[in-house]
Design an enzyme around this catalytic site. Structure first.
Site, mmCIF file in Angstrom:
data_model
loop_
_atom_site.group_PDB
_atom_site.id
_atom_site.type_symbol
_atom_site.label_atom_id
_atom_site.label_comp_id
_atom_site.label_asym_id
_atom_site.label_seq_id
_atom_site.Cartn_x
_atom_site.Cartn_y
_atom_site.Cartn_z
ATOM 1 N N SER A 43 -13.959 -7.629 15.055
ATOM 2 C CA SER A 43 -15.414 -7.524 15.240
ATOM 3 C C SER A 43 -15.819 -6.081 15.492
ATOM 4 O O SER A 43 -15.271 -5.418 16.378
ATOM 5 C CB SER A 43 -15.893 -8.334 16.453
ATOM 6 O OG SER A 43 -15.266 -9.560 16.527
ATOM 7 N N HIS A 75 -16.738 -12.842 10.339
ATOM 8 C CA HIS A 75 -15.356 -12.471 10.021
ATOM 9 C C HIS A 75 -15.213 -12.671 8.510
ATOM 10 O O HIS A 75 -15.386 -13.770 8.015
ATOM 11 C CB HIS A 75 -14.368 -13.363 10.762
ATOM 12 C CG HIS A 75 -14.335 -13.128 12.240
ATOM 13 N ND1 HIS A 75 -13.171 -12.878 12.929
ATOM 14 C CD2 HIS A 75 -15.309 -13.105 13.151
ATOM 15 C CE1 HIS A 75 -13.442 -12.707 14.209
ATOM 16 N NE2 HIS A 75 -14.742 -12.843 14.382
ATOM 17 N N ARG A 96 -8.720 -12.505 9.592
ATOM 18 C CA ARG A 96 -7.823 -12.841 10.693
ATOM 19 C C ARG A 96 -7.962 -14.323 11.049
ATOM 20 O O ARG A 96 -9.073 -14.855 11.092
ATOM 21 C CB ARG A 96 -8.208 -11.972 11.883
ATOM 22 C CG ARG A 96 -7.482 -12.296 13.169
ATOM 23 C CD ARG A 96 -7.911 -11.385 14.312
ATOM 24 N NE ARG A 96 -7.004 -10.267 14.505
ATOM 25 C CZ ARG A 96 -7.375 -9.050 14.866
ATOM 26 N NH1 ARG A 96 -8.639 -8.767 15.055
ATOM 27 N NH2 ARG A 96 -6.468 -8.096 15.049
ATOM 28 N N HIS A 98 -7.491 -16.737 14.139
ATOM 29 C CA HIS A 98 -7.340 -16.634 15.598
ATOM 30 C C HIS A 98 -6.516 -17.796 16.154
ATOM 31 O O HIS A 98 -6.547 -18.908 15.618
ATOM 32 C CB HIS A 98 -8.713 -16.608 16.289
ATOM 33 C CG HIS A 98 -9.419 -15.292 16.152
ATOM 34 N ND1 HIS A 98 -10.281 -15.019 15.116
ATOM 35 C CD2 HIS A 98 -9.382 -14.170 16.927
ATOM 36 C CE1 HIS A 98 -10.742 -13.776 15.257
ATOM 37 N NE2 HIS A 98 -10.219 -13.245 16.340
ATOM 38 N N GLU A 197 -13.323 -15.356 29.732
ATOM 39 C CA GLU A 197 -12.654 -15.544 31.023
ATOM 40 C C GLU A 197 -13.655 -15.902 32.122
ATOM 41 O O GLU A 197 -14.839 -15.563 32.055
ATOM 42 C CB GLU A 197 -11.930 -14.251 31.442
ATOM 43 C CG GLU A 197 -10.789 -13.857 30.550
ATOM 44 C CD GLU A 197 -11.233 -13.373 29.186
ATOM 45 O OE1 GLU A 197 -12.291 -12.704 29.101
ATOM 46 O OE2 GLU A 197 -10.543 -13.672 28.201
ATOM 47 N N SER A 216 -6.925 -11.906 20.474
ATOM 48 C CA SER A 216 -6.119 -11.681 19.255
ATOM 49 C C SER A 216 -5.043 -10.644 19.554
ATOM 50 O O SER A 216 -4.717 -10.386 20.705
ATOM 51 C CB SER A 216 -7.030 -11.195 18.122
ATOM 52 O OG SER A 216 -7.537 -9.907 18.392
ATOM 53 N N ASN A 239 -18.230 -5.535 25.308
ATOM 54 C CA ASN A 239 -18.868 -6.021 26.542
ATOM 55 C C ASN A 239 -17.921 -5.718 27.693
ATOM 56 O O ASN A 239 -16.720 -5.592 27.493
ATOM 57 C CB ASN A 239 -19.098 -7.538 26.469
ATOM 58 C CG ASN A 239 -17.801 -8.309 26.197
ATOM 59 O OD1 ASN A 239 -17.372 -8.435 25.040
ATOM 60 N ND2 ASN A 239 -17.170 -8.797 27.245
#
Ligand code: 8IG
Length: 276
Positions: A43, A75, A96, A98, A197, A216, A239
């Site tokens: 990204s 993506h 990719r 994930h 998280e 990743s 972020n």
């Protein structure tokens, strides 16, 4: 979840044979027999491909053995072959898979194994990620100096003992810093995702030595090392990680930060690739 049409999902298949088949597909479809460098675009890094050199072929990932359509809009599901001004062939992987897609780790690392089978000796892995380290700002690229694999999984099967000292090449990090001396670096923690998280998980990551959180790269880097490639890793901090930033995380915010940083980090990446 499982896509029965993907040969990697057959437990009796050999992932390295399928990577060799995929490399043969790429050679046939691009007309390029061997690639020197492979680049996975995460990204925010998508524009870099346009700056690296002349795109000589673009092929849909779905035409290549073992590749599947990307799960996320944003993506890109294609592979590009680029010729650099210095005559090097770069395989750009915009597709990719994930770990959180749930197709298993063989599917996650197939692009890396395929890149190795095309002849690439250098693997450049990029991603968008959350930042933990004080002073970092969204939109900032950082080098990956090492990783902590928190997925509980591995691309290695059986008693395959592989050394991961200096997994992220010191030589290539030094090269990148010669181009941009302001580049900081940090330890990348791969979480399973797809949820971001909790603040407690981010505190844990910090306590165990992490400074970047993402979904990743670590599993891919292990597979690249197994294949004998030299690895360079970049994270775009899109972020600050949960609890470090006080506002909630949103996928939209992450895409926006990527879009704003894209011209600058793409130019940086293209210059680094030019020096490899
Ligand atoms: I972009 O804050 C992006 N990807 N795990 N945490 C994790 N992955 C991410 C984050 C983040 N931002």
């Amino acid at each position: 979840m499982s896509d029965i049409s993907n040969p990697l999902d057959d437990p009796t298949s050999d992932p390295f044979e399928l990577a060799a088949d995929a490399a043969a597909d790429i050679a046939r479809l691009t007309g390029v027999d061997r690639h020197d460098i492979a680049l996975t675009l995460g990204s925010g890094w998508g524009k870099a491909a346009d700056l690296i050199g002349e795109t000589t072929a673009t092929i849909p990932a779905t035409e290549v053995t073992g590749f599947s359509k990307p799960a996320l809009a944003g993506h890109v599901g294609s592979l590009r072959s680029i010729l650099t001004p210095t005559g090097r062939r770069v395989l750009v992987i915009g597709a990719r898979t994930h770990y959180y897609e749930g197709h298993g780790v063989r599917r996650v690392v197939h692009s890396v194994r395929t890149a190795a089978a095309t002849g690439a000796r250098t693997m450049v892995l990029t991603n968008g990620a959350g930042g933990i380290k004080a002073g970092w700002k969204p939109g900032q690229p950082v080098l990956i100096s090492d990783h902590i694999n928190l997925t509980g999984d591995s691309p290695l099967e059986g008693a395959t003992f592989i050394d991961l000292t200096d997994l992220y090449s010191v030589r290539l990090r030094d090269l990148a810093r010669r181009i941009d001396p302001t580049l900081d670096e940090g330890v990348y923690c791969q979480f399973r995702g797809p949820q971001y998280e909790t603040p407690a998980e981010v505190r844990m990551a910090k306590t165990i030595g992490g400074s970047i959180v993402g979904m990743s790269t670590a599993l891919e880097a292990i597979a690249a090392r197994q294949a004998g490639m030299e690895i360079l890793g970049f994270s775009l901090i899109t972020n600050m990680a949960a609890g470090i930033q006080t506002t909630p995380l949103s996928h939209h915010e992450v895409i926006e930060a990527g879009r704003e940083a894209e011209p600058v980090i793409s130019a940086l990446l293209a210059r680094v690739i030019g020096e490899l």
